[in-house]
Design a protein around this motif. Structure first.
Motif, mmCIF file in Angstrom:
data_model
loop_
_atom_site.group_PDB
_atom_site.id
_atom_site.type_symbol
_atom_site.label_atom_id
_atom_site.label_comp_id
_atom_site.label_asym_id
_atom_site.label_seq_id
_atom_site.Cartn_x
_atom_site.Cartn_y
_atom_site.Cartn_z
ATOM 1 N N GLU A 4 -6.809 -1.181 -2.928
ATOM 2 C CA GLU A 4 -5.558 -0.455 -3.323
ATOM 3 C C GLU A 4 -5.122 0.454 -2.375
ATOM 4 O O GLU A 4 -3.805 0.426 -2.087
ATOM 5 C CB GLU A 4 -5.888 0.411 -4.652
ATOM 6 C CG GLU A 4 -4.730 1.136 -5.341
ATOM 7 C CD GLU A 4 -3.850 -0.186 -5.898
ATOM 8 O OE1 GLU A 4 -2.662 0.295 -6.214
ATOM 9 O OE2 GLU A 4 -4.375 -1.343 -6.086
ATOM 10 N N LEU A 5 -5.849 1.017 -1.666
ATOM 11 C CA LEU A 5 -5.559 1.835 -0.387
ATOM 12 C C LEU A 5 -5.009 1.031 0.799
ATOM 13 O O LEU A 5 -3.771 1.288 1.357
ATOM 14 C CB LEU A 5 -6.539 3.058 0.139
ATOM 15 C CG LEU A 5 -6.175 3.947 0.991
ATOM 16 C CD1 LEU A 5 -5.214 4.789 0.357
ATOM 17 C CD2 LEU A 5 -7.418 4.765 1.369
ATOM 18 N N GLU A 6 -5.611 -0.243 1.141
ATOM 19 C CA GLU A 6 -5.023 -1.111 1.866
ATOM 20 C C GLU A 6 -3.685 -1.805 1.581
ATOM 21 O O GLU A 6 -2.628 -1.757 2.441
ATOM 22 C CB GLU A 6 -6.000 -2.271 2.181
ATOM 23 C CG GLU A 6 -7.172 -1.971 2.890
ATOM 24 C CD GLU A 6 -7.986 -3.163 3.009
ATOM 25 O OE1 GLU A 6 -7.859 -4.369 2.430
ATOM 26 O OE2 GLU A 6 -9.439 -2.881 3.563
ATOM 27 N N GLY A 7 -3.811 -1.962 0.156
ATOM 28 C CA GLY A 7 -2.104 -2.148 -0.232
ATOM 29 C C GLY A 7 -1.182 -1.224 -0.151
ATOM 30 O O GLY A 7 -0.079 -1.555 0.257
ATOM 31 N N PHE A 8 -1.553 0.060 -0.466
ATOM 32 C CA PHE A 8 -0.592 0.891 -0.015
ATOM 33 C C PHE A 8 -0.067 1.193 1.308
ATOM 34 O O PHE A 8 0.875 1.094 1.661
ATOM 35 C CB PHE A 8 -1.337 2.449 -0.386
ATOM 36 C CG PHE A 8 -0.591 3.777 0.181
ATOM 37 C CD1 PHE A 8 0.396 4.241 -0.511
ATOM 38 C CD2 PHE A 8 -0.950 4.432 1.367
ATOM 39 C CE1 PHE A 8 1.222 5.392 -0.092
ATOM 40 C CE2 PHE A 8 -0.335 5.419 1.812
ATOM 41 C CZ PHE A 8 0.675 5.955 1.201
ATOM 42 N N PHE A 9 -1.212 1.002 2.278
ATOM 43 C CA PHE A 9 -0.631 1.031 3.803
ATOM 44 C C PHE A 9 -0.005 -0.237 4.015
ATOM 45 O O PHE A 9 1.222 -0.002 4.958
ATOM 46 C CB PHE A 9 -1.886 1.047 4.612
ATOM 47 C CG PHE A 9 -2.358 2.531 4.750
ATOM 48 C CD1 PHE A 9 -1.547 3.657 5.627
ATOM 49 C CD2 PHE A 9 -3.504 2.976 4.105
ATOM 50 C CE1 PHE A 9 -2.257 4.764 5.839
ATOM 51 C CE2 PHE A 9 -4.047 4.190 4.406
ATOM 52 C CZ PHE A 9 -3.344 5.121 5.104
ATOM 53 N N ALA A 10 -0.107 -1.284 3.505
ATOM 54 C CA ALA A 10 0.810 -2.516 3.765
ATOM 55 C C ALA A 10 2.130 -2.194 3.354
ATOM 56 O O ALA A 10 2.973 -2.703 3.989
ATOM 57 C CB ALA A 10 0.129 -3.662 2.818
ATOM 58 N N GLY A 11 2.467 -1.428 2.061
ATOM 59 C CA GLY A 11 3.885 -1.238 1.560
ATOM 60 C C GLY A 11 4.469 -0.129 2.610
ATOM 61 O O GLY A 11 5.549 -0.400 2.893
ATOM 62 N N CYS A 12 3.379 0.653 3.075
ATOM 63 C CA CYS A 12 4.025 1.734 4.112
ATOM 64 C C CYS A 12 4.507 1.049 5.482
ATOM 65 O O CYS A 12 5.766 1.489 5.906
ATOM 66 C CB CYS A 12 3.077 2.821 4.666
ATOM 67 S SG CYS A 12 2.535 4.003 3.098
ATOM 68 N N ILE A 13 3.712 -0.069 5.838
ATOM 69 C CA ILE A 13 4.009 -0.636 7.254
ATOM 70 C C ILE A 13 5.409 -1.485 6.699
ATOM 71 O O ILE A 13 6.409 -1.607 7.960
ATOM 72 C CB ILE A 13 3.120 -1.673 7.515
ATOM 73 C CG1 ILE A 13 1.581 -0.815 7.989
ATOM 74 C CG2 ILE A 13 3.458 -2.545 8.502
ATOM 75 C CD1 ILE A 13 0.445 -1.767 7.989
ATOM 76 N N LEU A 14 5.475 -1.854 5.792
ATOM 77 C CA LEU A 14 6.713 -2.779 5.447
ATOM 78 C C LEU A 14 7.883 -1.964 5.281
ATOM 79 O O LEU A 14 9.065 -2.373 5.599
ATOM 80 C CB LEU A 14 6.462 -3.700 4.185
ATOM 81 C CG LEU A 14 5.483 -4.996 4.416
ATOM 82 C CD1 LEU A 14 5.129 -5.584 3.375
ATOM 83 C CD2 LEU A 14 6.079 -5.867 5.572
#
Length: 191
Positions: A4-14
């Motif tokens: 979930e935290l990795e997914g959060f950071f992926a959204g932030c990167i995009l």
């Protein structure tokens, strides 16, 4: 770091997040800024980053725009190395890390809900979700379009802007599904 935290950071990167290394340093740090109106959202995002590394929030005055912005910045940390590596990866790899939370973050950073009025009746005739994906080139837009189709069955469209930039738009049906999927993870102030 959990999915979930990795997914959060992926959204932030995009979206609006930035992870980089200072010149001559080997450990990355994270930073992000928003306007006063989005300060609650910025602080909400900071709570996720602080699950990995401590952060500080700063107030910054932009002389050109004549207004204050708020930025939080993390301490440089090896704990962010995997996120830094993800930020350097091809867009397809970043997309594959997204979770509903990450999609919600990407939408809250770069998305809009467009309500189209009928020119004759002035009644809202349609609406669609658009992701302002201007930093990606056309080939990356094709990858994003295909990813949404393959992952969710969404009929994403690549829309050319006036300049040589593009965004991703969804049909009414897919916009509704996108919002239903991301709403539970969205920050309450941005609903």
């Amino acid at each position: 770091m959990d999915k979930e935290l990795e997914g959060f950071f992926a959204g932030c990167i995009l979206g609006d997040g930035s992870i980089s290394k200072r010149q001559g340093r080997v450990t990355p740090y994270y930073r992000e800024s928003h306007s006063l109106e989005q300060l609650p959202y910025l602080e909400w995002k900071r709570t996720f980053v602080e699950e990995v590394v401590p952060c500080k929030t700063y107030e910054i005055f932009d002389k050109k725009l004549g207004k204050n912005f708020y930025m939080f910045e993390s301490r440089a940390s090896k704990e962010l190395e995997a996120i830094y590596q993800l930020s350097q990866a091809p867009v397809f790899d970043i997309l594959n890390q997204l979770t509903p939370l990450g999609l919600a973050v990407w939408f809250m950073d770069d998305g809009t809900i467009y309500n189209g009025k009928n020119k004759n009746t002035k009644v809202y005739a349609t609406f669609n979700v658009t992701l302002g994906t201007y930093r990606f080139d056309y080939e990356e837009h094709v990858i994003i379009q295909k990813w949404f189709n393959d992952t969710f069955g969404f009929d994403a469209k690549i829309a050319k802007k006036r300049t040589d930039t593009y965004d991703i738009r969804f049909t009414v049906k897919d916009s509704t599904a996108f919002l239903q999927m991301t709403k539970p993870s969205a920050h309450p102030a941005l609903l």
